[in-house]
Scaffold this active site. Structure first.
Site, PDB file in Angstrom:
ATOM      1  N   GLY A  43       1.763  11.250  -1.996  1.00 11.97           N
ATOM      2  CA  GLY A  43       1.760   9.799  -1.825  1.00 11.97           C
ATOM      3  C   GLY A  43       3.024   9.088  -2.260  1.00 11.97           C
ATOM      4  CD  GLU A  98       1.240   8.454  -9.078  1.00 13.58           C
ATOM      5  OE1 GLU A  98       1.922   9.015  -8.204  1.00 13.58           O
ATOM      6  OE2 GLU A  98       0.168   8.923  -9.489  1.00 13.58           O
ATOM      7  CG  ASP A  99       0.728   7.200  -4.698  1.00 11.55           C
ATOM      8  OD1 ASP A  99       0.449   7.451  -5.891  1.00 11.55           O
ATOM      9  OD2 ASP A  99       0.116   7.743  -3.753  1.00 11.55           O
ATOM     10  CG  ASP A 102      -7.554   4.477  -8.941  1.00  9.32           C
ATOM     11  OD1 ASP A 102      -8.059   3.452  -9.415  1.00  9.32           O
ATOM     12  OD2 ASP A 102      -8.174   5.231  -8.164  1.00  9.32           O
ATOM     13  CE  LYS A 130      -6.484   1.462  -5.940  1.00 12.85           C
ATOM     14  NZ  LYS A 130      -7.551   2.322  -5.415  1.00 12.85           N
ATOM     15  CG  PHE A 151      -9.664   3.838  -0.575  1.00 11.73           C
ATOM     16  CD1 PHE A 151      -9.591   4.713  -1.648  1.00 11.73           C
ATOM     17  CD2 PHE A 151      -9.062   4.203   0.628  1.00 11.73           C
ATOM     18  CE1 PHE A 151      -8.955   5.940  -1.525  1.00 11.73           C
ATOM     19  CE2 PHE A 151      -8.420   5.424   0.749  1.00 11.73           C
ATOM     20  CZ  PHE A 151      -8.377   6.294  -0.331  1.00 11.73           C
ATOM     21  CG  ASP A 158      -4.069  10.359   1.473  1.00 12.14           C
ATOM     22  OD1 ASP A 158      -3.842  10.036   0.278  1.00 12.14           O
ATOM     23  OD2 ASP A 158      -4.854  11.279   1.778  1.00 12.14           O
ATOM     24  NE  ARG A 164      -0.238  11.735   2.641  1.00  6.38           N
ATOM     25  CZ  ARG A 164      -0.815  11.734   1.424  1.00  6.38           C
ATOM     26  NH1 ARG A 164      -0.538  10.794   0.568  1.00  6.38           N
ATOM     27  NH2 ARG A 164      -1.658  12.699   1.098  1.00  6.38           N
TER      28      ARG A 164
HETATM   29  P1  IMP Z   1      -5.610   8.410 -10.720  1.00  3.55           P
HETATM   30  O1  IMP Z   1      -5.501   9.743 -11.384  1.00  3.55           O
HETATM   31  O2  IMP Z   1      -7.024   7.930 -10.604  1.00  3.55           O
HETATM   32  O3  IMP Z   1      -4.704   7.349 -11.314  1.00  3.55           O
HETATM   33  O4  IMP Z   1      -5.224   8.650  -9.194  1.00  3.55           O
HETATM   34  C1  IMP Z   1      -3.963   8.515  -8.723  1.00  3.55           C
HETATM   35  C2  IMP Z   1      -3.874   9.120  -7.344  1.00  3.55           C
HETATM   36  O5  IMP Z   1      -5.072   8.883  -6.575  1.00  3.55           O
HETATM   37  C3  IMP Z   1      -2.759   8.440  -6.570  1.00  3.55           C
HETATM   38  O6  IMP Z   1      -1.528   9.080  -6.772  1.00  3.55           O
HETATM   39  C4  IMP Z   1      -3.265   8.520  -5.146  1.00  3.55           C
HETATM   40  O7  IMP Z   1      -2.888   9.757  -4.566  1.00  3.55           O
HETATM   41  C5  IMP Z   1      -4.763   8.485  -5.265  1.00  3.55           C
HETATM   42  N1  IMP Z   1      -5.285   7.106  -5.051  1.00  3.55           N
HETATM   43  C6  IMP Z   1      -5.762   6.253  -5.969  1.00  3.55           C
HETATM   44  N2  IMP Z   1      -6.152   5.100  -5.409  1.00  3.55           N
HETATM   45  C7  IMP Z   1      -5.905   5.216  -4.087  1.00  3.55           C
HETATM   46  C8  IMP Z   1      -6.092   4.334  -2.952  1.00  3.55           C
HETATM   47  O8  IMP Z   1      -6.542   3.185  -3.049  1.00  3.55           O
HETATM   48  N3  IMP Z   1      -5.709   4.836  -1.752  1.00  3.55           N
HETATM   49  C9  IMP Z   1      -5.197   6.086  -1.585  1.00  3.55           C
HETATM   50  N4  IMP Z   1      -4.997   6.932  -2.609  1.00  3.55           N
HETATM   51  C10 IMP Z   1      -5.359   6.505  -3.847  1.00  3.55           C
HETATM   52 MG    MG Z   2      -4.034  10.844  -2.132  1.00  2.00          MG
END
Ligand code: IMP
Ligand code: MG
Length: 179
Positions: A43, A98-99, A102, A130, A151, A158, A164
């Site tokens: 991402g 980082e994209d 979350d 987020k 989302f 993605d 993407r």
């Molecule tokens: P975390 O470990 O929950 O912070 O997740 C981070 C990863 O989850 C990101 O690098 C994304 O690949 C994916 N992710 C989290 N939220 C979204 C979203 O809204 N759309 C798409 N991918 C997401």
């Molecule tokens: Mg992903």
């Protein structure tokens, strides 16, 4: 706008303007010291590609891939390294691109892992954060945009590996995953 996107949250023009600002800030902060920009595939690759071109300083790039066990749109916190960085980080300034931050579970793990390798510094630049979603602590020095806990797709994000390549960030229409 793509038919599966309910609404556009951040336009291509807003992204370009903000990423340029982030790059200028980063270049100013590191004051010409070499920087290793690391991204977690896949991402963040799109954001990273734009960000490094906005940093007027000596920059190298490296990549890692992790998989977080869990469903397609919720992470579990159990992270497995699929592909490690190609090079060492010891004694270097590392910036993780980082994209989207979350839950923070993935980044929390990656930051700890890189810190254990004795870098000069480790910081995080997240394109999106987020609001209210973080469950694990992650210090994020550079944030592109705060966004709602929905989302999202586009600009690297993605759903089932699609969307993407959208040049903007949008909210995915729930009909896509609810069927
Ligand atoms: P975390 O470990 O929950 O912070 O997740 C981070 C990863 O989850 C990101 O690098 C994304 O690949 C994916 N992710 C989290 N939220 C979204 C979203 O809204 N759309 C798409 N991918 C997401
Ligand atoms: Mg992903």
């Amino acid at each position: 706008m793509h038919e599966d996107v309910q609404k556009v949250l951040i336009t291509r023009e807003q992204i370009a303007e903000r990423v340029a600002q982030m790059g200028a800030q980063i270049a100013a902060d590191y004051q010409g010291e070499p920087l290793l920009v690391v991204s977690v595939l896949k991402g963040a690759a799109i954001f990273m590609a734009d960000l490094v071109r906005a940093i007027d300083a000596p920059v190298e790039m490296d990549f890692m891939a992790v998989s977080s066990y869990g469903s397609s749109h919720e992470s579990s916190g159990v992270v497995r390294v699929i592909k490690d960085l190609n090079g060492p980080v010891e004694g270097r300034h590392v910036l993780i691109a980082e994209d989207v931050l979350d839950s923070g579970l993935t980044l929390n793990y990656v930051v700890k892992m890189l810190r254990s390798r004795n870098p000069k510094s480790v910081e995080v630049a997240a394109f999106l954060v987020k609001e209210g979603a973080q469950r694990a602590p992650v210090e994020c020095k550079y944030t592109g945009f705060a966004c709602p806990d929905e989302f999202l797709v586009g600009y690297g994000l993605d759903y089932a590996e699609r969307y993407r390549n959208l040049p903007y960030v949008g909210v995915l229409d729930p009909k896509v995953y609810l069927g």
